[in-house]
Design a protein around this motif. Structure first.
Motif, PDB file in Angstrom:
ATOM      1  N   GLN A 169      10.500  17.220  24.258  1.00  0.00           N
ATOM      2  CA  GLN A 169      11.248  18.048  23.318  1.00  0.00           C
ATOM      3  C   GLN A 169      10.520  18.205  21.990  1.00  0.00           C
ATOM      4  OE1 GLN A 169      14.873  15.691  23.568  1.00  0.00           O
ATOM      5  NE2 GLN A 169      15.952  17.388  24.568  1.00  0.00           N
ATOM      6  N   THR A 170      10.032  17.095  21.437  1.00  0.00           N
ATOM      7  CA  THR A 170       9.346  17.176  20.147  1.00  0.00           C
ATOM      8  C   THR A 170       8.021  17.924  20.272  1.00  0.00           C
ATOM      9  OG1 THR A 170       8.419  14.959  20.527  1.00  0.00           O
ATOM     10  CG2 THR A 170      10.416  15.107  19.187  1.00  0.00           C
ATOM     11  N   SER A 171       7.293  17.698  21.355  1.00  0.00           N
ATOM     12  CA  SER A 171       6.009  18.362  21.546  1.00  0.00           C
ATOM     13  C   SER A 171       6.174  19.870  21.640  1.00  0.00           C
ATOM     14  CB  SER A 171       5.323  17.830  22.810  1.00  0.00           C
ATOM     15  OG  SER A 171       5.035  16.457  22.701  1.00  0.00           O
ATOM     16  N   PHE A 172       7.127  20.308  22.461  1.00  0.00           N
ATOM     17  CA  PHE A 172       7.324  21.745  22.654  1.00  0.00           C
ATOM     18  C   PHE A 172       7.930  22.391  21.408  1.00  0.00           C
ATOM     19  CE2 PHE A 172       7.858  20.919  27.499  1.00  0.00           C
ATOM     20  CZ  PHE A 172       6.534  20.535  27.558  1.00  0.00           C
ATOM     21  N   ALA A 173       8.738  21.632  20.673  1.00  0.00           N
ATOM     22  CA  ALA A 173       9.279  22.166  19.422  1.00  0.00           C
ATOM     23  C   ALA A 173       8.170  22.389  18.409  1.00  0.00           C
ATOM     24  CB  ALA A 173      10.325  21.207  18.856  1.00  0.00           C
ATOM     25  N   ALA A 174       7.241  21.441  18.302  1.00  0.00           N
ATOM     26  CA  ALA A 174       6.120  21.607  17.376  1.00  0.00           C
ATOM     27  C   ALA A 174       5.298  22.837  17.739  1.00  0.00           C
ATOM     28  CB  ALA A 174       5.254  20.349  17.381  1.00  0.00           C
ATOM     29  N   THR A 201       7.805  32.620  25.540  1.00  0.00           N
ATOM     30  CA  THR A 201       7.433  31.836  26.713  1.00  0.00           C
ATOM     31  C   THR A 201       7.532  30.343  26.416  1.00  0.00           C
ATOM     32  OG1 THR A 201       5.939  33.622  27.372  1.00  0.00           O
ATOM     33  CG2 THR A 201       5.650  31.511  28.468  1.00  0.00           C
ATOM     34  N   VAL A 202       7.048  29.916  25.249  1.00  0.00           N
ATOM     35  CA  VAL A 202       7.162  28.507  24.862  1.00  0.00           C
ATOM     36  C   VAL A 202       8.626  28.086  24.812  1.00  0.00           C
ATOM     37  CG1 VAL A 202       6.792  26.822  23.028  1.00  0.00           C
ATOM     38  CG2 VAL A 202       5.010  28.476  23.547  1.00  0.00           C
ATOM     39  N   THR A 203       9.446  28.869  24.130  1.00  0.00           N
ATOM     40  CA  THR A 203      10.832  28.462  23.892  1.00  0.00           C
ATOM     41  C   THR A 203      11.727  28.642  25.107  1.00  0.00           C
ATOM     42  OG1 THR A 203      11.347  30.645  22.950  1.00  0.00           O
ATOM     43  CG2 THR A 203      10.683  28.901  21.420  1.00  0.00           C
ATOM     44  N   GLN A 204      11.190  29.181  26.182  1.00  0.00           N
ATOM     45  CA  GLN A 204      11.962  29.306  27.422  1.00  0.00           C
ATOM     46  C   GLN A 204      12.056  27.980  28.167  1.00  0.00           C
ATOM     47  OE1 GLN A 204      13.542  31.976  27.985  1.00  0.00           O
ATOM     48  NE2 GLN A 204      14.224  31.866  30.120  1.00  0.00           N
ATOM     49  N   HIS A 205      11.255  26.991  27.771  1.00  0.00           N
ATOM     50  CA  HIS A 205      11.277  25.716  28.481  1.00  0.00           C
ATOM     51  C   HIS A 205      12.656  25.070  28.395  1.00  0.00           C
ATOM     52  CE1 HIS A 205      10.071  21.843  30.035  1.00  0.00           C
ATOM     53  NE2 HIS A 205       8.889  22.362  30.334  1.00  0.00           N
ATOM     54  N   SER A 206      13.109  24.530  29.500  1.00  0.00           N
ATOM     55  CA  SER A 206      14.493  24.047  29.589  1.00  0.00           C
ATOM     56  C   SER A 206      14.816  22.949  28.588  1.00  0.00           C
ATOM     57  CB  SER A 206      14.784  23.549  31.013  1.00  0.00           C
ATOM     58  OG  SER A 206      13.948  22.467  31.350  1.00  0.00           O
ATOM     59  N   VAL A 207      13.852  22.103  28.218  1.00  0.00           N
ATOM     60  CA  VAL A 207      14.168  20.997  27.313  1.00  0.00           C
ATOM     61  C   VAL A 207      14.442  21.484  25.892  1.00  0.00           C
ATOM     62  CG1 VAL A 207      12.820  19.359  28.654  1.00  0.00           C
ATOM     63  CG2 VAL A 207      11.753  20.477  26.690  1.00  0.00           C
ATOM     64  N   LEU A 208      14.131  22.742  25.615  1.00  0.00           N
ATOM     65  CA  LEU A 208      14.400  23.300  24.284  1.00  0.00           C
ATOM     66  C   LEU A 208      15.687  24.099  24.240  1.00  0.00           C
ATOM     67  CD1 LEU A 208      10.847  24.512  23.200  1.00  0.00           C
ATOM     68  CD2 LEU A 208      12.055  22.426  22.515  1.00  0.00           C
ATOM     69  N   LEU A 209      16.397  24.178  25.353  1.00  0.00           N
ATOM     70  CA  LEU A 209      17.628  24.959  25.416  1.00  0.00           C
ATOM     71  C   LEU A 209      18.837  24.048  25.449  1.00  0.00           C
ATOM     72  CD1 LEU A 209      16.524  27.560  28.106  1.00  0.00           C
ATOM     73  CD2 LEU A 209      16.563  27.869  25.617  1.00  0.00           C
ATOM     74  N   PRO A 210      19.859  24.329  24.636  1.00  0.00           N
ATOM     75  CA  PRO A 210      21.096  23.554  24.726  1.00  0.00           C
ATOM     76  C   PRO A 210      21.655  23.606  26.136  1.00  0.00           C
ATOM     77  CG  PRO A 210      21.118  24.958  22.780  1.00  0.00           C
ATOM     78  CD  PRO A 210      19.920  25.365  23.595  1.00  0.00           C
ATOM     79  N   GLU A 211      22.402  22.587  26.504  1.00  0.00           N
ATOM     80  CA  GLU A 211      22.888  22.470  27.886  1.00  0.00           C
ATOM     81  C   GLU A 211      23.686  23.686  28.318  1.00  0.00           C
ATOM     82  OE1 GLU A 211      23.236  17.597  28.162  1.00  0.00           O
ATOM     83  OE2 GLU A 211      25.016  18.841  28.374  1.00  0.00           O
ATOM     84  N   ASN A 212      24.428  24.291  27.413  1.00  0.00           N
ATOM     85  CA  ASN A 212      25.261  25.420  27.817  1.00  0.00           C
ATOM     86  C   ASN A 212      24.462  26.721  27.956  1.00  0.00           C
ATOM     87  OD1 ASN A 212      24.722  26.004  25.161  1.00  0.00           O
ATOM     88  ND2 ASN A 212      26.856  26.273  24.545  1.00  0.00           N
TER      89      ASN A 212
END
Length: 355
Positions: free
Chosen positions: A217-222, A342-353
């Motif tokens: 999560q932190t890596s992809f957020a950066a 494309t980066v922000t499409q990763h599932s760990v960056l999306l809220p559960e809902n």
């Protein structure tokens, strides 16, 4: 990263469109990554790595992603493989990670099958989205173990000669990351080329004991913050280039674009500051105490998602104000927008809902 000065940044960006068309980084850029050991941020010094802390690495991910989305993604993903240096047996880790060009590609999805045989396993499977597949020196992937009566999953390391690469990466953005699918057919993998990521790590450095979810999560957020900042800076430069003309012909459009860019840069900076503040303070606590409360892990996830969302929503707010130029596939405005989504499409960056 000191050698990534403004001249190099300019050179990389001048090459970004062509690298995107070819689907991979230039060889000279890969050589710079090797020189800087950016694929070895989490590899220990005894294996010719940098042994970086998480906050140091996050800043590197953001800067490389700010320079170019595909570059940043490959550094983020490639260096993340350093986690496995503490999971593999010592001799194998030295063989796989010590080389100057050592970098892995692979997948965490358990889409392969492994059967226990004398001395190891026979493995068959295919795995998608293996970033850096064309230059990886080895591969890792997860498999379900057959014949146990249980849902057991184990990780396997493969040598390039055991792997077939299907050049099928054809995404919206991050097109120069060579994130192709790989396939392994009835490959023999010795026991000491396998590992269990849930087991106690062999090395004591805190990074190897950090939550893998929080690490992702932190890596992809950066990376998201880096690409998002690049996009908004491109928008500001575009507005400045159009100002002489638009002040006469479209003053309201110019004002709207300049205002939106400034506002969204402020929102992104605020979200980024909150993200790094917690990432750094929680890392210090984790190093000192060896653990974090569950609510802190959850907050790390939330702030990572918020930083990525600020980057994504900022680009969407500004994009309609850019006109037809932003639709040109080879233009930096379009490329950075596509990379960001494309980066922000990763599932760990999306809220559960939203998953």
């Amino acid at each position: 990263m000191q050698s990534f000065d403004q001249d190099i940044v300019r050179r990389i960006r001048e090459r970004s469109a062509d690298m995107e068309r070819r689907g991979e980084l230039d060889d000279w850029l890969l050589e710079k990554i090797y020189d800087e050991k950016l694929f070895k941020l989490f590899v220990p010094s005894e294996l010719n790595g940098l042994g970086s802390s998480l906050p140091e690495a996050l800043r590197a991910f953001e800067r490389m992603s700010w320079i170019d989305g595909s570059l940043g993604w490959l550094v983020t993903i490639g260096s993340g493989g350093g986690f496995f240096a503490a999971a593999l047996p010592e001799r194998r880790a030295a063989e796989l990670f010590s080389g100057r060009k050592a970098v892995l590609a692979g997948s965490g999805m358990p889409t392969g099958k492994a059967r226990k045989v004398e001395g190891g396993y026979r493995v068959t499977g295919s795995w998608a989205y293996c970033s850096g597949a064309t230059f990886a020196t080895f591969f890792t992937a997860n498999c379900k173990i057959e014949g146990t009566g249980e849902e057991l999953v184990r990780s396997f390391a493969f040598l390039p000669r055991q792997v077939q690469i299907a050049k099928d990466w054809n995404p919206l953005g991050l097109r120069a990351t060579a994130s192709h699918s790989i396939e392994v057919r009835d490959a023999y993998v010795p026991e000491d080329m396998t590992f269990d990521l849930t087991a106690e790590p062999r090395l004591n450095d805190p990074i190897y004991r950090y939550s893998f979810l929080a690490f992702a999560q932190t890596s992809f957020a950066a990376a998201s913050v880096g690409v998002g900042r690049h996009f908004l800076e491109e928008c500001a430069e575009f507005a400045a280039s159009k100002a002489p003309e638009w002040k006469e012909t479209s003053p309201r459009r110019l004002a709207a674009l300049e205002s939106a860019v400034a506002e969204r840069l402020g929102i992104l900076e605020a979200a980024s500051d909150r993200f790094y503040e917690l990432a750094e303070s929680s890392w210090d606590t984790f190093v000192r105490e060896g653990t974090l409360p569950e609510e802190v892990w959850r907050e790390i996830g939330r702030r990572s998602q918020e930083a990525a969302a600020a980057a994504r929503s900022g680009s969407d707010a500004v994009f309609p104000l850019l006109g037809m130029t932003a639709l040109r596939h080879d233009h930096a405005l379009c490329r950075t927008w596509r990379d960001l989504h494309t980066v922000t499409q990763h599932s760990v960056l999306l809220p559960e809902n939203e998953e």
